[in-house]
Design a protein around this motif. Structure first.
Motif, PDB file in Angstrom:
ATOM      1  N   ALA A  67       0.879  -1.126  -0.009  1.00 22.36           N
ATOM      2  CA  ALA A  67       0.016  -0.149   0.121  1.00 22.36           C
ATOM      3  C   ALA A  67       0.847   1.311  -0.119  1.00 22.36           C
ATOM      4  O   ALA A  67       0.565   2.255  -0.685  1.00 22.36           O
ATOM      5  CB  ALA A  67      -0.979  -0.025   1.285  1.00 22.36           C
ATOM      6  N   PRO A  68       1.841   1.241   0.836  1.00 24.35           N
ATOM      7  CA  PRO A  68       2.605   2.420   0.918  1.00 24.35           C
ATOM      8  C   PRO A  68       3.278   2.776  -0.592  1.00 24.35           C
ATOM      9  O   PRO A  68       3.427   3.893  -1.114  1.00 24.35           O
ATOM     10  CB  PRO A  68       3.807   2.235   1.849  1.00 24.35           C
ATOM     11  N   ARG A  69       4.028   1.640  -1.055  1.00 24.12           N
ATOM     12  CA  ARG A  69       4.427   1.688  -2.598  1.00 24.12           C
ATOM     13  C   ARG A  69       3.468   2.446  -3.533  1.00 24.12           C
ATOM     14  O   ARG A  69       3.872   3.142  -4.482  1.00 24.12           O
ATOM     15  CB  ARG A  69       4.846   0.343  -3.038  1.00 24.12           C
ATOM     16  N   ALA A  70       2.164   1.749  -3.556  1.00 24.84           N
ATOM     17  CA  ALA A  70       1.143   2.295  -4.557  1.00 24.84           C
ATOM     18  C   ALA A  70       1.013   3.763  -4.188  1.00 24.84           C
ATOM     19  O   ALA A  70       0.556   4.285  -5.270  1.00 24.84           O
ATOM     20  CB  ALA A  70      -0.039   1.425  -4.105  1.00 24.84           C
ATOM     21  N   TYR A  71       0.834   4.189  -2.822  1.00 27.51           N
ATOM     22  CA  TYR A  71       0.552   5.490  -2.513  1.00 27.51           C
ATOM     23  C   TYR A  71       1.577   6.549  -2.917  1.00 27.51           C
ATOM     24  O   TYR A  71       1.423   7.495  -3.830  1.00 27.51           O
ATOM     25  CB  TYR A  71       0.233   5.682  -1.304  1.00 27.51           C
ATOM     26  N   ALA A  72       2.795   5.998  -2.899  1.00 29.08           N
ATOM     27  CA  ALA A  72       4.164   6.851  -3.227  1.00 29.08           C
ATOM     28  C   ALA A  72       4.067   6.963  -4.872  1.00 29.08           C
ATOM     29  O   ALA A  72       4.261   7.884  -5.448  1.00 29.08           O
ATOM     30  CB  ALA A  72       5.422   6.345  -2.730  1.00 29.08           C
ATOM     31  N   SER A  73       3.942   5.798  -5.430  1.00 31.47           N
ATOM     32  CA  SER A  73       4.081   5.665  -7.114  1.00 31.47           C
ATOM     33  C   SER A  73       2.965   6.593  -7.806  1.00 31.47           C
ATOM     34  O   SER A  73       2.817   6.588  -9.083  1.00 31.47           O
ATOM     35  CB  SER A  73       4.294   4.282  -7.646  1.00 31.47           C
ATOM     36  N   LYS A  74       1.684   6.476  -6.898  1.00 31.13           N
ATOM     37  CA  LYS A  74       0.306   7.076  -7.465  1.00 31.13           C
ATOM     38  C   LYS A  74      -0.197   5.952  -8.902  1.00 31.13           C
ATOM     39  O   LYS A  74      -0.606   6.402  -9.473  1.00 31.13           O
ATOM     40  CB  LYS A  74       0.525   8.465  -8.203  1.00 31.13           C
ATOM     41  N   LYS A  75       0.492   4.900  -8.737  1.00 33.14           N
ATOM     42  CA  LYS A  75       0.171   3.954  -9.784  1.00 33.14           C
ATOM     43  C   LYS A  75      -0.521   2.805  -9.227  1.00 33.14           C
ATOM     44  O   LYS A  75      -0.064   2.367  -8.189  1.00 33.14           O
ATOM     45  CB  LYS A  75       1.440   3.355 -10.760  1.00 33.14           C
ATOM     46  N   PHE A  76      -1.775   2.125  -9.931  1.00 32.14           N
ATOM     47  CA  PHE A  76      -2.419   0.925  -9.356  1.00 32.14           C
ATOM     48  C   PHE A  76      -1.385  -0.206  -9.570  1.00 32.14           C
ATOM     49  O   PHE A  76      -1.568  -1.109  -8.837  1.00 32.14           O
ATOM     50  CB  PHE A  76      -3.654   0.871 -10.113  1.00 32.14           C
ATOM     51  N   MET A  77      -0.827  -0.349 -10.840  1.00 27.62           N
ATOM     52  CA  MET A  77      -0.063  -1.671 -11.159  1.00 27.62           C
ATOM     53  C   MET A  77       1.384  -1.476 -10.941  1.00 27.62           C
ATOM     54  O   MET A  77       2.156  -0.429 -11.130  1.00 27.62           O
ATOM     55  CB  MET A  77      -0.188  -1.956 -12.412  1.00 27.62           C
ATOM     56  N   PRO A  78       2.011  -2.378 -10.168  1.00 29.14           N
ATOM     57  CA  PRO A  78       1.494  -3.689  -9.613  1.00 29.14           C
ATOM     58  C   PRO A  78       1.174  -3.593  -7.999  1.00 29.14           C
ATOM     59  O   PRO A  78       0.227  -4.371  -7.602  1.00 29.14           O
ATOM     60  CB  PRO A  78       2.565  -4.762  -9.825  1.00 29.14           C
ATOM     61  N   ALA A  79       1.728  -2.624  -7.535  1.00 31.27           N
ATOM     62  CA  ALA A  79       1.516  -2.537  -5.924  1.00 31.27           C
ATOM     63  C   ALA A  79       0.176  -2.179  -5.766  1.00 31.27           C
ATOM     64  O   ALA A  79      -0.269  -2.979  -4.405  1.00 31.27           O
ATOM     65  CB  ALA A  79       2.546  -1.146  -5.498  1.00 31.27           C
ATOM     66  N   GLY A  80      -0.669  -1.532  -6.157  1.00 27.23           N
ATOM     67  CA  GLY A  80      -1.926  -1.292  -5.722  1.00 27.23           C
ATOM     68  C   GLY A  80      -2.948  -2.516  -6.096  1.00 27.23           C
ATOM     69  O   GLY A  80      -3.677  -2.845  -4.982  1.00 27.23           O
ATOM     70  N   LEU A  81      -2.821  -3.134  -7.162  1.00 26.93           N
ATOM     71  CA  LEU A  81      -3.371  -4.454  -7.150  1.00 26.93           C
ATOM     72  C   LEU A  81      -3.134  -5.443  -5.950  1.00 26.93           C
ATOM     73  O   LEU A  81      -3.816  -6.105  -5.571  1.00 26.93           O
ATOM     74  CB  LEU A  81      -3.185  -5.154  -8.556  1.00 26.93           C
ATOM     75  N   VAL A  82      -1.806  -5.619  -5.919  1.00 36.05           N
ATOM     76  CA  VAL A  82      -1.343  -6.669  -4.798  1.00 36.05           C
ATOM     77  C   VAL A  82      -1.739  -6.268  -3.301  1.00 36.05           C
ATOM     78  O   VAL A  82      -2.352  -6.885  -2.836  1.00 36.05           O
ATOM     79  CB  VAL A  82       0.212  -6.664  -4.824  1.00 36.05           C
TER      80      VAL A  82
END
Length: 122
Positions: A67-82
């Motif tokens: 979740a922190p990686r998805a938030y920092a990157s502002k991208k859903f794939m792949p961190a947001g999906l995981v």
């Protein structure tokens, strides 16, 4: 579902390693994948509470790590999906634990003391 999550996490970690050289992804994917495989094995052996606990811990680790990686990157794939998969898995596993740990895993077979009861789903 734990078996499916194990395959997805292991394959995703391997893919990230071969595509981008990410050792962290390989280690994280293989580690969480192994925990999901362990969960599937425990559930298949009728150790429902332990299997759900391992899956719950694995899911919490996915959310905490991704979740922190998805938030920092502002991208859903792949961190947001995981992170999303992890969130929904932790929700279902917590619900399963609160209902006594009834399970349906690995091919839809019922396991454990509540095997013959209706409403037993994984």
């Amino acid at each position: 579902m734990s078996l499916t999550m194990g395959v997805l996490m292991t394959a995703g970690g391997a893919y990230a390693f071969f595509k981008k050289g990410s050792k962290a992804s390989l280690i994280g994917g293989a580690g969480t994948g192994a925990l999901f495989f362990l969960s599937a094995g425990l559930l298949n052996a009728g150790q429902n509470r332990n299997g759900h606990m391992v899956a719950l811990a694995s899911s919490v680790a996915l959310v905490a790590g991704m979740a922190p990686r998805a938030y920092a990157s502002k991208k859903f794939m792949p961190a947001g999906l995981v992170a999303t998969w992890g969130y929904f898995r932790q929700h279902t596993k917590a619900k399963r634990l609160s209902s006594g740990g009834e399970s349906r895993e690995l091919g839809g077979e019922h396991h454990g003391a509540n095997a013959g009861q209706e409403g037993c789903q994984g």
